[in-house]
Scaffold this motif. Sequence first.
Motif, PDB file in Angstrom:
ATOM      1  N   VAL A  70      29.954  47.136  90.154  1.00 46.45           N
ATOM      2  CA  VAL A  70      30.490  46.990  91.511  1.00 46.45           C
ATOM      3  C   VAL A  70      30.578  48.366  92.170  1.00 46.45           C
ATOM      4  CG1 VAL A  70      32.558  46.405  92.854  1.00 46.45           C
ATOM      5  CG2 VAL A  70      31.739  44.840  91.086  1.00 46.45           C
ATOM      6  N   ASP A  71      31.135  49.335  91.450  1.00 47.28           N
ATOM      7  CA  ASP A  71      31.303  50.674  92.012  1.00 47.28           C
ATOM      8  C   ASP A  71      29.966  51.346  92.319  1.00 47.28           C
ATOM      9  OD1 ASP A  71      34.042  50.369  91.793  1.00 47.28           O
ATOM     10  OD2 ASP A  71      34.193  51.514  89.931  1.00 47.28           O
ATOM     11  N   LYS A  72      29.034  51.276  91.395  1.00 42.85           N
ATOM     12  CA  LYS A  72      27.728  51.933  91.575  1.00 42.85           C
ATOM     13  C   LYS A  72      26.893  51.276  92.664  1.00 42.85           C
ATOM     14  CE  LYS A  72      26.955  55.312  88.631  1.00 42.85           C
ATOM     15  NZ  LYS A  72      26.861  56.655  89.148  1.00 42.85           N
ATOM     16  N   SER A  73      26.955  49.960  92.755  1.00 47.72           N
ATOM     17  CA  SER A  73      26.080  49.226  93.666  1.00 47.72           C
ATOM     18  C   SER A  73      26.697  48.980  95.042  1.00 47.72           C
ATOM     19  CB  SER A  73      25.698  47.877  93.052  1.00 47.72           C
ATOM     20  OG  SER A  73      26.845  47.045  92.963  1.00 47.72           O
ATOM     21  N   SER A  74      28.001  49.162  95.146  1.00 50.52           N
ATOM     22  CA  SER A  74      28.737  48.834  96.373  1.00 50.52           C
ATOM     23  C   SER A  74      28.563  47.367  96.764  1.00 50.52           C
ATOM     24  CB  SER A  74      28.319  49.735  97.539  1.00 50.52           C
ATOM     25  OG  SER A  74      28.723  51.051  97.297  1.00 50.52           O
ATOM     26  N   MET A  75      28.335  46.528  95.771  1.00 47.27           N
ATOM     27  CA  MET A  75      28.243  45.080  96.034  1.00 47.27           C
ATOM     28  C   MET A  75      29.614  44.448  95.850  1.00 47.27           C
ATOM     29  SD  MET A  75      24.683  43.555  94.493  1.00 47.27           S
ATOM     30  CE  MET A  75      25.048  43.907  92.797  1.00 47.27           C
ATOM     31  N   ASP A  76      29.777  43.318  96.458  1.00 52.77           N
ATOM     32  CA  ASP A  76      30.988  42.521  96.342  1.00 52.77           C
ATOM     33  C   ASP A  76      31.180  42.062  94.896  1.00 52.77           C
ATOM     34  OD1 ASP A  76      31.872  39.341  96.547  1.00 52.77           O
ATOM     35  OD2 ASP A  76      33.032  40.699  97.815  1.00 52.77           O
ATOM     36  N   LYS A  77      32.432  42.037  94.446  1.00 48.14           N
ATOM     37  CA  LYS A  77      32.748  41.618  93.067  1.00 48.14           C
ATOM     38  C   LYS A  77      32.214  40.227  92.753  1.00 48.14           C
ATOM     39  CE  LYS A  77      37.046  44.224  92.671  1.00 48.14           C
ATOM     40  NZ  LYS A  77      38.502  44.144  92.473  1.00 48.14           N
ATOM     41  N   LYS A  79      29.596  38.655  94.082  1.00 49.89           N
ATOM     42  CA  LYS A  79      28.134  38.691  93.926  1.00 49.89           C
ATOM     43  C   LYS A  79      27.760  39.273  92.572  1.00 49.89           C
ATOM     44  CE  LYS A  79      26.556  38.889  98.664  1.00 49.89           C
ATOM     45  NZ  LYS A  79      25.809  39.622  99.674  1.00 49.89           N
ATOM     46  N   VAL A  80      28.451  40.338  92.185  1.00 47.93           N
ATOM     47  CA  VAL A  80      28.160  40.962  90.886  1.00 47.93           C
ATOM     48  C   VAL A  80      28.486  39.996  89.764  1.00 47.93           C
ATOM     49  CG1 VAL A  80      28.835  42.821  89.300  1.00 47.93           C
ATOM     50  CG2 VAL A  80      28.398  43.337  91.713  1.00 47.93           C
ATOM     51  N   SER A  81      29.624  39.332  89.847  1.00 48.46           N
ATOM     52  CA  SER A  81      30.032  38.385  88.813  1.00 48.46           C
ATOM     53  C   SER A  81      29.029  37.247  88.669  1.00 48.46           C
ATOM     54  CB  SER A  81      31.420  37.826  89.141  1.00 48.46           C
ATOM     55  OG  SER A  81      31.812  36.892  88.172  1.00 48.46           O
ATOM     56  N   ARG A  82      28.598  36.696  89.801  1.00 47.79           N
ATOM     57  CA  ARG A  82      27.610  35.605  89.760  1.00 47.79           C
ATOM     58  C   ARG A  82      26.278  36.089  89.188  1.00 47.79           C
ATOM     59  NH1 ARG A  82      29.096  33.181  95.639  1.00 47.79           N
ATOM     60  NH2 ARG A  82      30.908  31.999  94.961  1.00 47.79           N
ATOM     61  N   ALA A  83      25.860  37.280  89.609  1.00 51.38           N
ATOM     62  CA  ALA A  83      24.593  37.831  89.112  1.00 51.38           C
ATOM     63  C   ALA A  83      24.677  38.060  87.608  1.00 51.38           C
ATOM     64  CB  ALA A  83      24.260  39.137  89.841  1.00 51.38           C
ATOM     65  N   ILE A  84      25.781  38.606  87.140  1.00 49.61           N
ATOM     66  CA  ILE A  84      25.961  38.859  85.708  1.00 49.61           C
ATOM     67  C   ILE A  84      25.945  37.541  84.937  1.00 49.61           C
ATOM     68  CG2 ILE A  84      27.659  39.614  83.976  1.00 49.61           C
ATOM     69  CD1 ILE A  84      28.322  41.945  85.906  1.00 49.61           C
ATOM     70  N   SER A  85      26.640  36.538  85.441  1.00 50.49           N
ATOM     71  CA  SER A  85      26.651  35.234  84.763  1.00 50.49           C
ATOM     72  C   SER A  85      25.253  34.664  84.617  1.00 50.49           C
ATOM     73  CB  SER A  85      27.519  34.236  85.535  1.00 50.49           C
ATOM     74  OG  SER A  85      28.865  34.603  85.459  1.00 50.49           O
ATOM     75  N   LYS A  86      24.482  34.704  85.696  1.00 52.53           N
ATOM     76  CA  LYS A  86      23.119  34.170  85.644  1.00 52.53           C
ATOM     77  C   LYS A  86      22.250  34.994  84.696  1.00 52.53           C
ATOM     78  CE  LYS A  86      19.180  32.641  88.284  1.00 52.53           C
ATOM     79  NZ  LYS A  86      18.357  32.897  89.434  1.00 52.53           N
ATOM     80  N   LEU A  87      22.374  36.319  84.751  1.00 51.36           N
ATOM     81  CA  LEU A  87      21.570  37.187  83.887  1.00 51.36           C
ATOM     82  C   LEU A  87      21.939  37.019  82.410  1.00 51.36           C
ATOM     83  CD1 LEU A  87      21.540  40.363  86.149  1.00 51.36           C
ATOM     84  CD2 LEU A  87      19.576  38.873  85.637  1.00 51.36           C
TER      85      LEU A  87
END
Length: 159
Positions: A70-77, A79-87
Amino acid sequence: MSVRKNLRASAQSDALCLEEFLPYRFSVLTNRISRHLAKAYEKQFGITIPEWRVIANLARFAPMTASDVVDKSSMDKVKVSRAISKLLKSGLIERDTDEQDKRRGQLRLSKAGKDVFEEIAPVALGWEADLLAPLPPEERRTLDEILNKIERVLDDAGA
């Protein structure tokens, strides 16, 4: 003078012309670039923009926690959580439990994730080269210097 004070003073003296407002222009440009580039890897790999950003960050900085991403990408938590779950489900990333804090997971690319990154990275770099091709080397350096200065202003402002 701070960024905020400069913006207030400017806004008082000039009417806001949205299409000339730098944050708006950056946002629109970034979205256009991301959407166009995403077409190259969404079709072939079924990866969304947030998923690619997680993969790219892990390729460079792993191991990372979700908060690090989240910190490095400046993406919303979210979005990051969903992306991580799918990955995680697709086997492109793996999570190791932090021995110090069992609630924190250390993320890294799996072998399959590394393979995907190795295939997508040259496509992304080629796309960037095509995008910047109209700019001579001196203008590319100037663009990079300008972006670095803007980032430093934001860093100093705590943004």
